[in-house]
Design an enzyme around this catalytic site. Structure first.
Site, PDB file in Angstrom:
ATOM      1  N   GLY A   1       6.190 -35.059   7.315  1.00 51.50           N
ATOM      2  CA  GLY A   1       6.040 -36.023   6.169  1.00 51.50           C
ATOM      3  C   GLY A   1       7.096 -36.832   6.055  1.00 51.50           C
TER       4      GLY A   1
ATOM      5  N   CYS B   1       7.542 -27.653   9.666  1.00 51.31           N
ATOM      6  CA  CYS B   1       6.688 -28.432  10.348  1.00 51.31           C
ATOM      7  C   CYS B   1       5.989 -29.749   9.304  1.00 51.31           C
ATOM      8  CB  CYS B   1       5.584 -27.849  11.079  1.00 51.31           C
ATOM      9  SG  CYS B   1       6.344 -26.741  12.332  1.00 51.31           S
ATOM     10  N   ASP B   2       5.577 -29.055   8.215  1.00 52.74           N
ATOM     11  CA  ASP B   2       4.950 -30.038   7.386  1.00 52.74           C
ATOM     12  C   ASP B   2       5.808 -30.744   6.785  1.00 52.74           C
ATOM     13  OD1 ASP B   2       2.428 -28.852   7.553  1.00 52.74           O
ATOM     14  OD2 ASP B   2       2.693 -27.512   5.726  1.00 52.74           O
ATOM     15  N   LEU B   3       7.027 -30.445   6.271  1.00 57.51           N
ATOM     16  CA  LEU B   3       8.092 -31.207   5.703  1.00 57.51           C
ATOM     17  C   LEU B   3       8.749 -32.209   6.594  1.00 57.51           C
ATOM     18  CD1 LEU B   3       9.799 -28.338   3.564  1.00 57.51           C
ATOM     19  CD2 LEU B   3       8.096 -29.764   2.748  1.00 57.51           C
TER      20      LEU B   3
ATOM     21  N   ASP C   1       1.119 -25.290   9.401  1.00 57.95           N
ATOM     22  CA  ASP C   1       2.701 -25.318   9.564  1.00 57.95           C
ATOM     23  C   ASP C   1       3.041 -24.084  10.773  1.00 57.95           C
ATOM     24  OD1 ASP C   1       5.484 -25.936   8.486  1.00 57.95           O
ATOM     25  OD2 ASP C   1       5.596 -23.949   8.704  1.00 57.95           O
TER      26      ASP C   1
END
Length: 390
Positions: free
Chosen positions: A172, A167-169, A139
């Site tokens: 996803g 970024c991860d969220l 991230d």
């Protein structure tokens, strides 16, 4: 009231979850919360890419509503068992490094040769192709590379990481949306597609108007702190007891704000008569507003400005968020066993998300999943004998 007996929207969709860390599990959590049958395929070692304990808050929040099979994909027999699962799946989600899935022979071409209807969904750090495609990404690396850190924080402070793994969220969330599109298209075509996004792509997308400022006007945004980058007044101000956000940048709202604040004289100040002028003179404007705001409490300002139709709200810490009556009304703290996790932010009329099952123990459902796939008990025993399953 939602009908708890009505199947959730994704009931009947089978998902194989090969994800680790956070971006992939965020995608799968959407699918699991809304009724998909999710089988989490884990290595028998139970290694977690985030290094979190299985009973810890992070794992519990990410992996509810799933079953677990502990399967060694590096073992020939374990891989064959996985192929049987893939033959009846609707979706596979993975966030391995690009080259790893091909080395394990669980890439999109491998699995769609078995099941042409399969939706294969991938998250990577930087994309499935291109000069960075083989690099691992996390991230904060993506936050820096996508420019997000350069516009976060106070002017002159230097780059600042956003306080959540944004970024991860975001990746996803976007991958879950892509899976839904591919499932809808499959209704017409009968064929699955490879759906991809990356941490880098998702964050460049999320730059939104800051990106379009550069692409269309050549403006390179910098740090604006708690002020809106282009509109004023819009930011954080200290009251007599607490910080609040106000948004009064339009001509109409500025006029109403001055009257509500008891400072109609500000309307006569030449530099502040236009939105452009207020932004250009922001330091002086903010200082004047800050001095006025300190005369009353946060609640006084919130009540006064809300009555006047001016968007405003307190700056809460996390404990205050979950004590807020609106957050409680929205039931964002979802009961799970003897604790709570964060609920879905999606609302669909006639349905409510819930915890259908607690996060599984490692390999808790290995035998029942394999039996459902047509693997015999003798074959399961043989897999256990060679440590291909747990």
């Amino acid at each position: 009231m939602p009908d708890t007996h009505t199947p959730l929207p994704l009931a009947g969709i089978r998902v194989l979850d090969l994800t680790l860390a956070r971006a992939g599990p965020t995608c799968v959590r959407h699918l699991a919360d809304w009724g998909a049958e999710v089988i989490r395929v884990e290595p028998p070692s139970g290694d977690d890419a985030l290094g979190n304990p299985r009973d810890g808050y992070d794992f519990q929040n990410l992996h509810r509503n799933k079953r677990s099979i502990a399967l060694n994909l590096k073992d020939e027999a374990g891989l064959a068992a996985f192929y049987k699962l893939a033959a009846t799946a609707d979706v596979v989600v993975e966030n391995m490094r690009m080259q790893v899935k091909y080395r394990l022979k669980v890439g999109p071409d491998d699995l769609r040769a078995i099941n042409p209807r399969l939706i294969y969904a991938s998250i990577s750090g930087f994309g499935q192709t291109g000069p960075y495609s083989t690099r691992g990404g996390v991230d904060q690396i993506a936050q820096g590379m996508a420019g997000l850190m350069s516009i976060t924080g106070l002017p002159g402070q230097g780059p600042v990481r956003v306080g959540i793994p944004i970024c991860d969220l975001t990746a996803g969330n976007l991958l879950a949306l892509g899976v839904m599109m591919a499932l809808y298209e499959r209704v017409t075509t009968g064929k699955g597609k490879h759906v991809t996004t990356s941490l880098l792509e998702s964050m460049v997308f999320m730059l939104d108007f800051q990106a379009s400022r550069y692409l269309m006007a050549g403006e390179v945004a910098g740090q604006a702190g708690n002020d809106h980058p282009v509109n004023s007044p819009m930011g954080v101000f200290q009251t007599s007891d607490k910080l609040v956000n106000i948004a009064a940048s339009s001509t109409k709202l500025w006029t109403v704000f001055c009257k509500a604040a008891g400072r109609e004289d500000w309307l006569e100040k030449e530099e502040w008569k236009t939105a452009k002028g207020r932004t250009a003179d922001r330091p002086a404007l903010n200082a004047a507003i800050a001095e006025q705001m300190k005369k009353h409490s946060a609640q006084w300002w919130i009540d006064t400005l809300e009555e006047a139709g001016i968007p405003c709200g307190p700056v809460n810490d996390i404990a205050e968020v979950f004590a807020d009556p609106q957050v409680q009304h929205l039931r964002m703290a979802l009961p799970m066993g003897d604790t709570h996790v964060v609920d879905s932010a999606i609302n669909i009329e006639g349905h409510e998300t819930s915890v259908h099952s607690l996060p599984p123990k490692l390999g808790q459902h290995s035998e029942e999943i394999l039996l459902e796939a047509g693997v015999t008990r003798d074959e399961i025993a043989a897999l256990r004998a060679r440590n291909a399953i747990l």
